[in-house]
Design a protein around this motif. Structure first.
Motif, PDB file in Angstrom:
ATOM      1  N   ASP A 106      -3.959 -13.839   5.654  1.00  0.00           N
ATOM      2  CA  ASP A 106      -2.533 -13.917   5.972  1.00  0.00           C
ATOM      3  C   ASP A 106      -1.686 -13.642   4.726  1.00  0.00           C
ATOM      4  O   ASP A 106      -0.682 -12.924   4.792  1.00  0.00           O
ATOM      5  N   ALA A 107      -2.094 -14.183   3.584  1.00  0.00           N
ATOM      6  CA  ALA A 107      -1.352 -13.949   2.337  1.00  0.00           C
ATOM      7  C   ALA A 107      -1.421 -12.485   1.934  1.00  0.00           C
ATOM      8  O   ALA A 107      -0.419 -11.907   1.487  1.00  0.00           O
ATOM      9  N   ILE A 108      -2.564 -11.857   2.097  1.00  0.00           N
ATOM     10  CA  ILE A 108      -2.700 -10.439   1.746  1.00  0.00           C
ATOM     11  C   ILE A 108      -1.850  -9.586   2.684  1.00  0.00           C
ATOM     12  O   ILE A 108      -1.203  -8.625   2.265  1.00  0.00           O
ATOM     13  N   ARG A 109      -1.810  -9.949   3.943  1.00  0.00           N
ATOM     14  CA  ARG A 109      -1.024  -9.193   4.907  1.00  0.00           C
ATOM     15  C   ARG A 109       0.476  -9.305   4.601  1.00  0.00           C
ATOM     16  O   ARG A 109       1.216  -8.341   4.716  1.00  0.00           O
ATOM     17  N   LYS A 110       0.930 -10.475   4.187  1.00  0.00           N
ATOM     18  CA  LYS A 110       2.355 -10.676   3.899  1.00  0.00           C
ATOM     19  C   LYS A 110       2.760 -10.090   2.557  1.00  0.00           C
ATOM     20  O   LYS A 110       3.782  -9.415   2.439  1.00  0.00           O
ATOM     21  N   ASP A 111       2.006 -10.362   1.506  1.00  0.00           N
ATOM     22  CA  ASP A 111       2.401  -9.996   0.140  1.00  0.00           C
ATOM     23  C   ASP A 111       1.658  -8.791  -0.406  1.00  0.00           C
ATOM     24  O   ASP A 111       1.979  -8.324  -1.494  1.00  0.00           O
ATOM     25  N   PRO A 113      -2.164  -6.894  -1.513  1.00  0.00           N
ATOM     26  CA  PRO A 113      -3.298  -7.363  -2.325  1.00  0.00           C
ATOM     27  C   PRO A 113      -2.829  -7.841  -3.697  1.00  0.00           C
ATOM     28  O   PRO A 113      -1.793  -7.394  -4.199  1.00  0.00           O
ATOM     29  N   PRO A 114      -3.539  -8.758  -4.306  1.00  0.00           N
ATOM     30  CA  PRO A 114      -3.142  -9.256  -5.633  1.00  0.00           C
ATOM     31  C   PRO A 114      -3.216  -8.138  -6.665  1.00  0.00           C
ATOM     32  O   PRO A 114      -4.084  -7.276  -6.614  1.00  0.00           O
ATOM     33  N   SER A 116      -3.411  -6.926 -10.724  1.00  0.00           N
ATOM     34  CA  SER A 116      -3.921  -7.389 -12.017  1.00  0.00           C
ATOM     35  C   SER A 116      -2.842  -7.204 -13.075  1.00  0.00           C
ATOM     36  O   SER A 116      -1.836  -6.531 -12.861  1.00  0.00           O
ATOM     37  N   ASP A 117      -3.039  -7.770 -14.259  1.00  0.00           N
ATOM     38  CA  ASP A 117      -2.076  -7.645 -15.350  1.00  0.00           C
ATOM     39  C   ASP A 117      -1.941  -6.197 -15.811  1.00  0.00           C
ATOM     40  O   ASP A 117      -0.876  -5.767 -16.252  1.00  0.00           O
ATOM     41  N   ALA A 118      -2.989  -5.412 -15.692  1.00  0.00           N
ATOM     42  CA  ALA A 118      -2.940  -4.011 -16.123  1.00  0.00           C
ATOM     43  C   ALA A 118      -1.996  -3.207 -15.229  1.00  0.00           C
ATOM     44  O   ALA A 118      -1.362  -2.259 -15.687  1.00  0.00           O
ATOM     45  N   ASP A 119      -1.888  -3.603 -13.957  1.00  0.00           N
ATOM     46  CA  ASP A 119      -1.008  -2.882 -13.038  1.00  0.00           C
ATOM     47  C   ASP A 119       0.463  -3.188 -13.306  1.00  0.00           C
ATOM     48  O   ASP A 119       1.345  -2.417 -12.955  1.00  0.00           O
ATOM     49  N   LEU A 120       0.762  -4.309 -13.927  1.00  0.00           N
ATOM     50  CA  LEU A 120       2.133  -4.726 -14.099  1.00  0.00           C
ATOM     51  C   LEU A 120       2.807  -4.072 -15.303  1.00  0.00           C
ATOM     52  O   LEU A 120       4.030  -3.992 -15.369  1.00  0.00           O
TER      53      LEU A 120
END
Length: 127
Positions: A106-111, A113-114, A116-120
């Motif tokens: 449910d969290a993945i569907r709403k927000d 996928p998590p 990583s710091d490299a993506d930010l």
């Protein structure tokens, strides 16, 4: 003949029919089925001829046949309670894993996928 024996024997047979009527259910394992059959046989024999449990009790050193049946009932109750406890514990663990999995989905569907710091990028790292 005592007329109470007829409904008591019929009740024991009815319990067997109820336990074994739905053969598609796997919840009653082979050991449990054998135990149910043995208990029903003991019940029917005890109802028909009460001298048999008394003879077995004398052989085992128990004062009365009814005491022997009570001890047997206590052992069966404890085994049943332990089996139920372990089954409920397994069901609880399974339910806990399922709820966690659904919460993560449910969290993945709403927000999404998590990330990583490299993506930010370098600006979003905390100092």
């Amino acid at each position: 003949m005592q007329y109470i024996k007829i409904p008591l024997v019929l009740a024991a047979v009815l319990i067997l029919v109820i336990v074994f009527r739905n053969r598609q259910r796997v919840e009653l394992r082979a050991g449990s089925r054998v135990l149910v059959l043995a208990l029903a046989a003991i019940a029917i024999v005890s109802i028909i001829d009460p001298d048999i449990p008394q003879a077995i009790a004398n052989l085992l050193g128990v004062t009365r046949g009814t005491d022997l049946l009570l001890y047997l009932l206590i052992v069966v109750f404890v085994l049943t309670s332990l089996g139920l406890y372990f089954r409920l514990r397994d069901t609880d663990q399974h339910l806990r894993r399922l709820v966690r999995s659904l919460a993560i989905d449910d969290a993945i569907r709403k927000d999404g996928p998590p990330r990583s710091d490299a993506d930010l990028g370098p600006d979003s790292q905390s100092t």
